[in-house]
Enzyme design. Structure first.
Site, mmCIF file in Angstrom:
data_model
loop_
_atom_site.group_PDB
_atom_site.id
_atom_site.type_symbol
_atom_site.label_atom_id
_atom_site.label_comp_id
_atom_site.label_asym_id
_atom_site.label_seq_id
_atom_site.Cartn_x
_atom_site.Cartn_y
_atom_site.Cartn_z
ATOM 1 N N GLY A 12 3.891 -0.141 1.641
ATOM 2 C CA GLY A 12 3.262 0.796 2.836
ATOM 3 C C GLY A 12 3.685 0.918 3.854
ATOM 4 O O GLY A 12 4.309 0.855 4.550
ATOM 5 N N LYS A 78 4.822 0.191 -5.446
ATOM 6 C CA LYS A 78 3.993 -0.329 -6.848
ATOM 7 C C LYS A 78 5.238 -0.516 -7.750
ATOM 8 O O LYS A 78 6.705 0.311 -7.256
ATOM 9 C CB LYS A 78 3.774 1.102 -7.095
ATOM 10 C CG LYS A 78 1.973 0.744 -6.281
ATOM 11 C CD LYS A 78 1.608 2.005 -7.711
ATOM 12 C CE LYS A 78 -0.042 2.393 -7.508
ATOM 13 N NZ LYS A 78 0.073 3.022 -5.971
ATOM 14 N N ASP A 141 0.121 -4.985 8.815
ATOM 15 C CA ASP A 141 -0.921 -6.653 9.167
ATOM 16 C C ASP A 141 -0.229 -7.502 9.641
ATOM 17 O O ASP A 141 -0.804 -9.017 9.658
ATOM 18 C CB ASP A 141 -0.370 -7.043 7.402
ATOM 19 C CG ASP A 141 -0.744 -6.786 6.627
ATOM 20 O OD1 ASP A 141 -1.462 -5.055 7.046
ATOM 21 O OD2 ASP A 141 -0.650 -6.685 5.126
ATOM 22 N N ARG A 176 -28.723 -0.759 16.212
ATOM 23 C CA ARG A 176 -27.557 -1.074 14.871
ATOM 24 C C ARG A 176 -26.287 -1.706 14.885
ATOM 25 O O ARG A 176 -26.381 -2.336 16.779
ATOM 26 C CB ARG A 176 -27.009 0.238 14.246
ATOM 27 C CG ARG A 176 -28.713 0.613 13.854
ATOM 28 C CD ARG A 176 -27.353 2.052 13.205
ATOM 29 N NE ARG A 176 -28.804 2.655 12.544
ATOM 30 C CZ ARG A 176 -28.299 3.908 11.503
ATOM 31 N NH1 ARG A 176 -27.185 4.188 12.036
ATOM 32 N NH2 ARG A 176 -29.895 4.673 11.517
ATOM 33 N N ARG A 185 -4.415 -7.211 4.989
ATOM 34 C CA ARG A 185 -4.725 -8.426 3.986
ATOM 35 C C ARG A 185 -4.996 -10.263 4.164
ATOM 36 O O ARG A 185 -6.041 -9.932 5.447
ATOM 37 C CB ARG A 185 -2.991 -8.528 2.899
ATOM 38 C CG ARG A 185 -2.386 -6.712 2.733
ATOM 39 C CD ARG A 185 -2.551 -7.951 1.325
ATOM 40 N NE ARG A 185 -2.187 -6.221 0.332
ATOM 41 C CZ ARG A 185 -1.135 -5.979 0.705
ATOM 42 N NH1 ARG A 185 -0.317 -5.624 0.440
ATOM 43 N NH2 ARG A 185 -0.959 -4.139 -0.269
ATOM 44 N N ARG A 286 -2.635 3.651 8.856
ATOM 45 C CA ARG A 286 -1.653 3.247 9.198
ATOM 46 C C ARG A 286 -1.121 4.868 9.515
ATOM 47 O O ARG A 286 0.461 5.121 9.973
ATOM 48 C CB ARG A 286 -1.332 3.470 7.384
ATOM 49 C CG ARG A 286 -1.735 1.165 7.058
ATOM 50 C CD ARG A 286 -1.302 1.263 5.962
ATOM 51 N NE ARG A 286 -0.459 2.116 5.000
ATOM 52 C CZ ARG A 286 -0.157 1.787 3.631
ATOM 53 N NH1 ARG A 286 -1.156 1.339 2.990
ATOM 54 N NH2 ARG A 286 -0.344 2.894 2.628
#
Ligand code: F6P
Length: 361
Positions: A12, A78, A141, A176, A185, A286
């Site tokens: 990523g 991927k 992360d 609220r 992650r 990111r």
């Protein structure tokens, strides 16, 4: 003698990648007179014919590239480089294809910028291909082992903090409870750091169990002080109370983390009657412009990575530790992630501020 090195970004993307590519290029060309080649889209560029590669020169970085998020080389999170693909009716090992292309380029060493998963893949590939390798940790992360700061993390925390700054006025205007779901992650670094910096009332991280009742009790306490709103930060991998992860099945068939914010919004409303709204921060964490700290870490890592190659030190990963750049064996880092320890000093800070951060019994 090193003459040519390759560099790629894998996994990523995050802020600070262009700054580290710049640092590597400047050091390698200005100090050592080497040629630097950027491999495009992680290892995907090496699977193309012709090989997708670009020579990087210092003047390439004269403009504002180092100030920009993302990676101009492209990245990929991927696919399995140890699988096979069909080409001209034949089955080809992807790893062989990648290694052959690397050898065709006659590169003397490779610098790979990635998180724990990417470093694991690159470790296997470079071992198989006998490629001299140096790793640089990047990931919002911040979960790379033996490393205090990964490139991209500081910017992600900044974005999440800014989001809390923007949620607070609207939370107060409408009485609220605002829930902010952040990435990270299985590690709660972004949630914990942004939560403290952004004045959250509740911070939920995957490392510490919580109860909806505990959160509801905390919100009631806030109400009893006369305050009419609350800010809640939750890390994406926090589980529901039944212990299941909140996930979303995408149209491509992949199951990804997502939905814990919406779950909490409903559950908190049921117990407290507080009106809740949920913001899922997502990929803006990111793509932002890198903070000064990310640019500094990127610059320091890039220079050190090149110097390691110049000194003939390979299979190392540069890390930030005790205010300096050090290097650690790739075998001690690849594939080993580091989540928050329950004794992390910032957990004590959160408790000290009266933030609800989970159940500690
Ligand atoms: O590992 C970085 C990260 O941004 C995680 O925080 C997040 O869960 C994941 O990547 C998102 O991946 P993708 O870009 O494939 O949606």
């Amino acid at each position: 003698m090193v003459k040519k090195i390759g560099i790629l970004t894998s996994g990523g993307d995050c802020a600070g990648l262009n700054a580290v590519i710049r640092a590597v290029t400047l050091r390698a060309t200005n100090e050592y007179g080497w040629k630097v080649y950027g491999l495009r889209d992680g290892t995907l560029g090496l699977m193309k014919n012709p090989i997708d590669v670009v020579e990087l020169k210092p003047d390439f970085f004269d403009g504002n590239l180092m100030r920009m998020g993302g990676t101009f080389l492209g990245s990929n999170n991927k696919g399995n480089p140890f699988g096979t693909i069909e080409k001209d009716g034949k089955k080809i090992e992807v790893s062989e294809l990648i290694i052959n292309s690397f050898n065709k380029l006659e590169l003397d060493a490779l610098i790979g910028i990635g998180g724990d998963g990417s470093l694991k893949i690159l470790q296997s590939l470079t071992k198989k291909g006998n490629i001299k390798f140096i790793g640089i940790p990047k990931t919002i992360d911040n979960d790379v082992k033996h490393n205090e700061l990964s490139i991209g993390y500081d910017t992600a925390v900044d974005v999440a903090t800014n989001a809390l700054d923007m949620l607070q006025p609207t939370a107060a205007s409408h009485r609220r409870a605002m829930i902010l779901e952040v990435m990270g992650r299985d590690a709660g670094h972004i949630a914990l750091n942004a939560g403290i910096a952004g004045g959250a009332d509740v911070i939920l991280i995957p490392e510490i169990p919580y109860s909806i009742k505990g959160i509801a009790h905390h919100i009631d306490q806030i109400r009893s002080t006369g305050r009419n709103h609350a800010l809640i930060v939750v890390a994406e991998a926090v589980k529901k109370e039944d212990g299941k992860k909140a996930t979303v099945k995408f149209v491509d068939g992949e199951v990804r983390l997502g939905g814990i914010g919406a779950y909490l919004g409903d559950e908190i409303y049921k117990l407290t009657d507080a009106e809740t709204r949920v913001t899922v921060l997502g990929h803006v964490q990111r793509g932002a412009q890198p903070t000064h700290r990310d640019r500094l870490i990127a610059s320091a890592f890039g220079v050190k990575a090149v110097d390691l190659i110049a000194n003939g030190k390979y299979n190392r990963v540069v890390v930030w530790k005790d205010r300096s750049v050090q290097d650690v064996a790739l075998d001690d880092i690849a594939g080993k992630s580091q989540t928050l320890s329950k004794t992390d000093p910032l957990i004590e800070v959160a408790k000290g501020l009266g933030i609800y951060i989970g159940e500690f019994n």
